[in-house]
Design a protein around this motif. Structure first.
Motif, PDB file in Angstrom:
ATOM      1  N   THR A  40       0.840  -1.204   0.000  1.00 44.79           N
ATOM      2  CA  THR A  40       0.000   0.000   0.000  1.00 44.79           C
ATOM      3  C   THR A  40       0.869   1.246   0.000  1.00 44.79           C
ATOM      4  OG1 THR A  40      -1.755  -1.158   1.179  1.00 44.79           O
ATOM      5  CG2 THR A  40      -1.811   1.252   1.252  1.00 44.79           C
ATOM      6  N   ARG A  41       1.931   1.230   0.797  1.00 43.27           N
ATOM      7  CA  ARG A  41       2.819   2.393   0.836  1.00 43.27           C
ATOM      8  C   ARG A  41       3.559   2.558  -0.485  1.00 43.27           C
ATOM      9  NH1 ARG A  41       3.189   0.900   6.561  1.00 43.27           N
ATOM     10  NH2 ARG A  41       5.041  -0.368   6.200  1.00 43.27           N
ATOM     11  N   ARG A  42       3.954   1.443  -1.114  1.00 48.13           N
ATOM     12  CA  ARG A  42       4.596   1.546  -2.433  1.00 48.13           C
ATOM     13  C   ARG A  42       3.634   2.149  -3.441  1.00 48.13           C
ATOM     14  NH1 ARG A  42       6.451  -3.657  -1.126  1.00 48.13           N
ATOM     15  NH2 ARG A  42       5.012  -4.585  -2.604  1.00 48.13           N
ATOM     16  N   ASP A  43       2.365   1.772  -3.353  1.00 53.40           N
ATOM     17  CA  ASP A  43       1.361   2.319  -4.260  1.00 53.40           C
ATOM     18  C   ASP A  43       1.170   3.818  -4.010  1.00 53.40           C
ATOM     19  OD1 ASP A  43      -0.699   1.928  -6.336  1.00 53.40           O
ATOM     20  OD2 ASP A  43      -2.079   2.458  -4.709  1.00 53.40           O
ATOM     21  N   ILE A  44       1.161   4.215  -2.755  1.00 56.67           N
ATOM     22  CA  ILE A  44       1.034   5.639  -2.420  1.00 56.67           C
ATOM     23  C   ILE A  44       2.218   6.410  -3.001  1.00 56.67           C
ATOM     24  CG2 ILE A  44       1.129   7.289  -0.508  1.00 56.67           C
ATOM     25  CD1 ILE A  44      -0.563   5.243   1.109  1.00 56.67           C
ATOM     26  N   VAL A  45       3.417   5.864  -2.864  1.00 56.83           N
ATOM     27  CA  VAL A  45       4.608   6.515  -3.424  1.00 56.83           C
ATOM     28  C   VAL A  45       4.481   6.625  -4.945  1.00 56.83           C
ATOM     29  CG1 VAL A  45       7.093   6.204  -3.843  1.00 56.83           C
ATOM     30  CG2 VAL A  45       6.176   5.938  -1.529  1.00 56.83           C
ATOM     31  N   ALA A  46       4.018   5.571  -5.585  1.00 52.19           N
ATOM     32  CA  ALA A  46       3.850   5.592  -7.046  1.00 52.19           C
ATOM     33  C   ALA A  46       2.843   6.661  -7.459  1.00 52.19           C
ATOM     34  CB  ALA A  46       3.405   4.222  -7.547  1.00 52.19           C
ATOM     35  N   ARG A  47       1.778   6.794  -6.695  1.00 49.69           N
ATOM     36  CA  ARG A  47       0.774   7.804  -7.019  1.00 49.69           C
ATOM     37  C   ARG A  47       1.306   9.209  -6.789  1.00 49.69           C
ATOM     38  NH1 ARG A  47      -4.034   6.349  -3.749  1.00 49.69           N
ATOM     39  NH2 ARG A  47      -5.045   8.040  -4.858  1.00 49.69           N
ATOM     40  N   LEU A  48       2.119   9.387  -5.742  1.00 48.26           N
ATOM     41  CA  LEU A  48       2.702  10.708  -5.487  1.00 48.26           C
ATOM     42  C   LEU A  48       3.785  11.060  -6.506  1.00 48.26           C
ATOM     43  CD1 LEU A  48       2.856  10.731  -1.598  1.00 48.26           C
ATOM     44  CD2 LEU A  48       1.374  12.111  -3.071  1.00 48.26           C
ATOM     45  N   ALA A  49       4.331  10.056  -7.187  1.00 47.58           N
ATOM     46  CA  ALA A  49       5.313  10.327  -8.239  1.00 47.58           C
ATOM     47  C   ALA A  49       4.659  11.080  -9.395  1.00 47.58           C
ATOM     48  CB  ALA A  49       5.934   9.026  -8.738  1.00 47.58           C
ATOM     49  N   VAL A  50       3.358  10.908  -9.545  1.00 51.52           N
ATOM     50  CA  VAL A  50       2.607  11.601 -10.593  1.00 51.52           C
ATOM     51  C   VAL A  50       2.317  13.044 -10.182  1.00 51.52           C
ATOM     52  CG1 VAL A  50       0.442  11.591 -11.896  1.00 51.52           C
ATOM     53  CG2 VAL A  50       1.590   9.449 -11.397  1.00 51.52           C
ATOM     54  N   GLY A  51       2.085  13.257  -8.882  1.00 50.46           N
ATOM     55  CA  GLY A  51       1.788  14.607  -8.407  1.00 50.46           C
ATOM     56  C   GLY A  51       1.351  14.590  -6.961  1.00 50.46           C
TER      57      GLY A  51
ATOM     58  N   SER B 107      -3.711   7.460   6.716  1.00 45.67           N
ATOM     59  CA  SER B 107      -2.903   8.442   7.460  1.00 45.67           C
ATOM     60  C   SER B 107      -1.744   7.768   8.175  1.00 45.67           C
ATOM     61  CB  SER B 107      -3.763   9.184   8.478  1.00 45.67           C
ATOM     62  OG  SER B 107      -4.602  10.094   7.834  1.00 45.67           O
ATOM     63  N   LYS B 108      -1.980   6.576   8.696  1.00 46.54           N
ATOM     64  CA  LYS B 108      -0.893   5.831   9.361  1.00 46.54           C
ATOM     65  C   LYS B 108       0.192   5.471   8.353  1.00 46.54           C
ATOM     66  CE  LYS B 108      -3.531   3.924  13.187  1.00 46.54           C
ATOM     67  NZ  LYS B 108      -3.998   2.711  13.862  1.00 46.54           N
ATOM     68  N   HIS B 109      -0.219   5.053   7.174  1.00 38.47           N
ATOM     69  CA  HIS B 109       0.760   4.756   6.118  1.00 38.47           C
ATOM     70  C   HIS B 109       1.543   6.013   5.749  1.00 38.47           C
ATOM     71  CE1 HIS B 109      -0.229   0.604   5.253  1.00 38.47           C
ATOM     72  NE2 HIS B 109      -1.516   0.892   5.109  1.00 38.47           N
ATOM     73  N   ILE B 110       0.835   7.131   5.667  1.00 36.91           N
ATOM     74  CA  ILE B 110       1.476   8.408   5.337  1.00 36.91           C
ATOM     75  C   ILE B 110       2.511   8.769   6.405  1.00 36.91           C
ATOM     76  CG2 ILE B 110       1.088  10.908   5.067  1.00 36.91           C
ATOM     77  CD1 ILE B 110       0.067   9.254   2.694  1.00 36.91           C
ATOM     78  N   ARG B 111       2.168   8.553   7.669  1.00 37.83           N
ATOM     79  CA  ARG B 111       3.115   8.860   8.754  1.00 37.83           C
ATOM     80  C   ARG B 111       4.373   8.016   8.656  1.00 37.83           C
ATOM     81  NH1 ARG B 111      -1.412  10.003  11.734  1.00 37.83           N
ATOM     82  NH2 ARG B 111      -1.692   7.909  12.555  1.00 37.83           N
TER      83      ARG B 111
ATOM     84  N   LEU C 105       5.651   6.763   5.904  1.00 37.30           N
ATOM     85  CA  LEU C 105       6.404   7.303   4.770  1.00 37.30           C
ATOM     86  C   LEU C 105       7.061   8.636   5.131  1.00 37.30           C
ATOM     87  CD1 LEU C 105       3.846   6.467   1.942  1.00 37.30           C
ATOM     88  CD2 LEU C 105       6.091   5.401   2.281  1.00 37.30           C
ATOM     89  N   GLU C 106       6.362   9.426   5.914  1.00 37.48           N
ATOM     90  CA  GLU C 106       6.910  10.712   6.356  1.00 37.48           C
ATOM     91  C   GLU C 106       8.103  10.505   7.297  1.00 37.48           C
ATOM     92  OE1 GLU C 106       4.512  14.821   7.324  1.00 37.48           O
ATOM     93  OE2 GLU C 106       3.604  12.937   7.959  1.00 37.48           O
ATOM     94  N   ASP C 107       7.960   9.574   8.243  1.00 40.85           N
ATOM     95  CA  ASP C 107       9.052   9.281   9.188  1.00 40.85           C
ATOM     96  C   ASP C 107      10.292   8.766   8.465  1.00 40.85           C
ATOM     97  OD1 ASP C 107       7.448  10.083  11.268  1.00 40.85           O
ATOM     98  OD2 ASP C 107       6.925   8.028  11.910  1.00 40.85           O
ATOM     99  N   ALA C 108      10.085   8.063   7.357  1.00 40.35           N
ATOM    100  CA  ALA C 108      11.207   7.549   6.569  1.00 40.35           C
ATOM    101  C   ALA C 108      11.813   8.630   5.677  1.00 40.35           C
ATOM    102  CB  ALA C 108      10.747   6.363   5.718  1.00 40.35           C
ATOM    103  N   GLY C 109      11.149   9.771   5.584  1.00 40.14           N
ATOM    104  CA  GLY C 109      11.654  10.865   4.756  1.00 40.14           C
ATOM    105  C   GLY C 109      11.258  10.762   3.295  1.00 40.14           C
ATOM    106  N   LEU C 110      10.364   9.836   2.984  1.00 44.09           N
ATOM    107  CA  LEU C 110       9.953   9.655   1.590  1.00 44.09           C
ATOM    108  C   LEU C 110       8.972  10.717   1.123  1.00 44.09           C
ATOM    109  CD1 LEU C 110       9.654   5.808   1.678  1.00 44.09           C
ATOM    110  CD2 LEU C 110      11.040   7.078   0.059  1.00 44.09           C
TER     111      LEU C 110
END
Length: 120
Positions: free
Chosen positions: A17-28, A47-51, A53-58
């Motif tokens: 799910t987090r990889r998918d979120i990163v892929a979607r944010l790569a678009v915008g 939101s937990k997934h976002i946190r 990713l945020e903690d990892a600096g992504l």
């Protein structure tokens, strides 16, 4: 310190799910609500997934009036790429050395194995 950050990044990306979120944010950039839309989970779960990713600096979040869009941080991928590239080069060097050894083995006559004529 870089290794700890790298561990957090790879750990964060271990979840599909987090990889998918990163892929979607790569678009915008997108808000948490926009990111949560295609999933059959709550906005709080995303939101937990976002946190993570945020903690990892992504990713980072900014404020745009009432909107808080998530933004992909590209320099973290440079860190990952450098780490992967170092091991890719080492693997290529090992394969080149193996190729050289195999090539030498082809060129050397095989000794100690009986030929058909000697076996007769």
């Amino acid at each position: 310190m870089a290794d700890d950050r790298l561990s957090r990044v790879f750990s964060a990306l271990a979840d599909p799910t987090r990889r998918d979120i990163v892929a979607r944010l790569a678009v915008g950039d997108a808000t948490v609500s926009e990111l949560a839309a295609p999933y059959d989970v709550t906005v709080q779960a995303v939101s937990k997934h976002i946190r993570v990713l945020e903690d990892a600096g992504l990713i980072s979040r900014s404020r745009d009036a009432q909107r808080r869009p998530c933004h992909l941080e590209g320099e973290v991928f440079d860190l990952m790429t450098q780490w992967i590239e170092r091991y890719r080069r080492e693997a290529e060097d090992r394969f080149r050395r193996l190729d050289a050894v195999l090539e030498q083995m082809k060129e050397q006559p095989v000794t100690g194995t009986p030929t058909k004529e000697a076996a007769s």
